[in-house]
Design an enzyme around this catalytic site. Structure first.
Site: not given
Lengths: 95, 485
Positions: B176, B152, B77
């Site tokens: 997330s 997210s 990420k």
């Protein structure tokens, strides 16, 4: 409680955050609705309950005050917008 | 083909010499090239260094020095700092930021021999539940490219679901990892707060943020968590606790397992089909010998309000470091220092980030601190105490991960409150610092539905065991969207 345009302007100033004049009203509306959501908290009596700052309820670990890191100023300043002689440059602060 | 294989299957192929790390890396890079223009799940692709690292991994294996993950590709990420690779956090603010150092998670995965394919797209500074707040454009859900992947960690979830990478890292502040895992039909785990180092992981809400693995199966998550976890002196909130072998308990039978079902997780806010799918998963556990116990987490309805004080307050404080002075975006021709701060931040941050900074600044400002921040921390304790009481009676808690399946891009982007409520079942877990997982449990209208499993602090082994046993009986986690097969 609802926030007006002036509130948004003063909060944005505290946060040193420029907000487009044309978006201020929209922000006031959204922030008011978020605060409305948050104020559901007020329905609960929390007298005498100790605030919980850490999910495991422990305080932060301390370490001995020793130098562990080597100086990497040049490396770290490579990503800076503007530097000179190892210093970060900003617009003149003192006349 | 290689992309349908789990980490342990890939590991076995590498060990047997049936494939090399270079071949695997080339295969996944090719898949990213073929499919990612459609999904937008990557911000940066690191083909050249990946192939170099793969060559080194193959040599390591030849020399007999390979571990179970050596030579297997992974995507990080874009919230994790990666040395010499752009680390944008999904923001214009850091569009020009090439990190001078590695996050501990990145370093650990590299020590385990994993190959970085690239950095995945995400909601800006991890603030969002749909991946629509990214400066680099929305990510698409591989099950329906009109739908969001969740957020997210949406790029990580989407890329794993489309099998563009065998695994990815994610972070979870209010759901997330779990919510996008649920919406994309993959397996994701948020560990206990303090289990995985936060060093080099760009901070959003420091008392809630936690990194974790996102992959095809619970077994894969166990392998990744083994490599990822552990005490880190560089993170002052990292906990000094030994890391067990998370694969050791995977095959333990579930006979006598006590599963708690909180009545608040099955109320009118939950769609009927999601409810039915979750109930069916619970029936599966009954058949494996688990005992179902009705419980109550009475303060569940306060989790979202509390979170939207605590998280923005911590965010407004954390994001004050982005000031246009030391790194990140700087505005053109500032007329004085205040103008430099205000315009650099005003130009660098998107709307959702601005909203949260404003809310946090307001909640922490003089005269409001007690009414908002202290009040929220008191309620946080009440929410946490609900779980403590529940875990006196049960081993794990189960429910839906998300109240509904993936919604369409644009559907909620004008209505922050309804977006916030899509994390209603995941947020309390972060407030209490507990480990939680999302496991694929079925489909509603061809869109994946996740089962959430929550365990007590540091009980990740049990969480993985419970998820793995379910995945031995079902094959929802093996489903791949048609066009990405």
């Amino acid at each position: 409680m609802s926030l007006g345009s002036d509130d948004v302007k003063s909060i944005a100033h505290l946060a040193r955050l420029e907000i487009d004049e044309k978006n201020i009203e929209e922000h006031a509306k959204t922030l008011s609705s978020i605060i409305g959501l948050v104020e559901e908290m007020n329905a609960v009596d929390t007298t005498g309950i100790k605030p919980m700052a850490h999910p495991m309820d422990i305080s932060q670990r301390l370490r001995a005050d020793e130098v562990l890191e080597e100086n990497q100023r040049e490396l770290f300043q490579k990503v800076a917008p503007e530097t000179k002689d190892g210093l970060y440059l900003v617009p003149q602060v003192i006349e | 083909m290689y992309h349908t294989k789990t980490l342990s299957e890939l590991s076995a192929l590498l060990e047997a010499g049936d494939v090399t790390s270079v071949q695997l890396t080339e295969h996944f890079l090719q898949r990213i090239k073929n499919h990612d223009t459609e999904l937008n799940s990557f911000i940066t692709i690191t083909a050249e260094p990946a192939l170099k690292a793969a060559t080194a991994a193959d040599e390591k294996r030849k020399a007999g020095k390979a571990g179970p993950l050596t030579g297997i590709p992974i995507a990080h990420k874009d919230i994790f700092c990666t040395k010499n690779i752009k680390t944008s956090c999904g923001s214009k603010m850091l569009d020009n930021f090439v990190s001078p150092y590695d996050a501990t998670v990145v370093e650990k995965m590299q020590q385990a021999g994993m190959i970085i394919l690239g950095k995945t797209n995400m909601d800006e500074f991890a603030m969002g539940s749909s991946n629509e707040t990214s400066f680099f454009g929305p990510v698409k859900n591989p099950w329906n490219t009109k739908a969001v992947p969740g957020g997210s960690s949406g790029g990580s979830a989407s890329s794993v679901a489309a099998r563009l990478t065998p695994a990815a890292t994610g972070t979870d502040t209010g759901g997330s990892i779990r919510q996008p895992a649920s919406l994309c039909g993959i397996t994701g785990l948020k560990p206990t707060y303090g289990r995985v180092s936060r060093y080099g992981m760009i901070a959003f809400a420091s008392s809630l943020d936690q990194a974790g693995p996102m992959a095809q199966s619970a077994e894969d998550c166990a392998l990744l968590l083994n490599a990822m976890s552990g005490f880190d002196p560089k993170d002052s909130t990292s906990l000094e606790k030994d890391v067990p072998d998370y694969t050791a308990d995977l095959n333990k039978p579930l006979d006598g397992l006590k599963i708690g079902l909180p009545k608040e997780y099955f109320d009118e806010g939950l769609s009927k089909t999601t409810n039915d799918i979750v109930q069916k998963a619970i029936d599966e556990y009954k058949a494996m010998g688990a005992e179902i116990i009705d419980i109550s987490l009475p303060n569940t309805h306060l989790a979202v309000p509390v979170y939207y004080v605590v998280a923005p307050a911590e965010c407004s404080s954390n994001l004050s470091r982005f000031d246009g002075v030391r790194f990140g975006h700087r505005c053109e021709e500032p007329k004085d220092l205040e103008d430099l701060y205000k315009r650099s931040r005003g130009e660098g941050f998107g709307d959702e980030v601005k909203r949260r900074i404003l809310i946090g600044t307001y909640a922490l400002s003089a005269g409001y601190y007690d009414a908002y921040y202290i009040k929220a921390q008191q309620l946080r304790r009440m929410i946490s105490d609900d779980f403590t009481r529940a875990f006196e009676k049960v081993d794990v808690i189960m429910g839906p991960t998300s109240p509904e399946t993936a919604f369409n891009i644009g559907e909620k982007s004008d209505d922050p409150i309804s977006m916030y409520l899509s994390d209603i079942y995941t947020i309390a877990v972060n407030l209490a610092g507990l480990p939680g997982m999302s496991v694929p449990a079925g489909f509603n209208n061809k869109m994946p539905v996740g089962l959430q499993i929550i365990a007590n602090h540091f009980d990740e082994s049990r969480l993985l065991n419970v998820a793995h046993q379910y995945q031995q009986k079902t094959d929802w986690h093996k489903a791949i969207p048609e066009q990405f097969k």
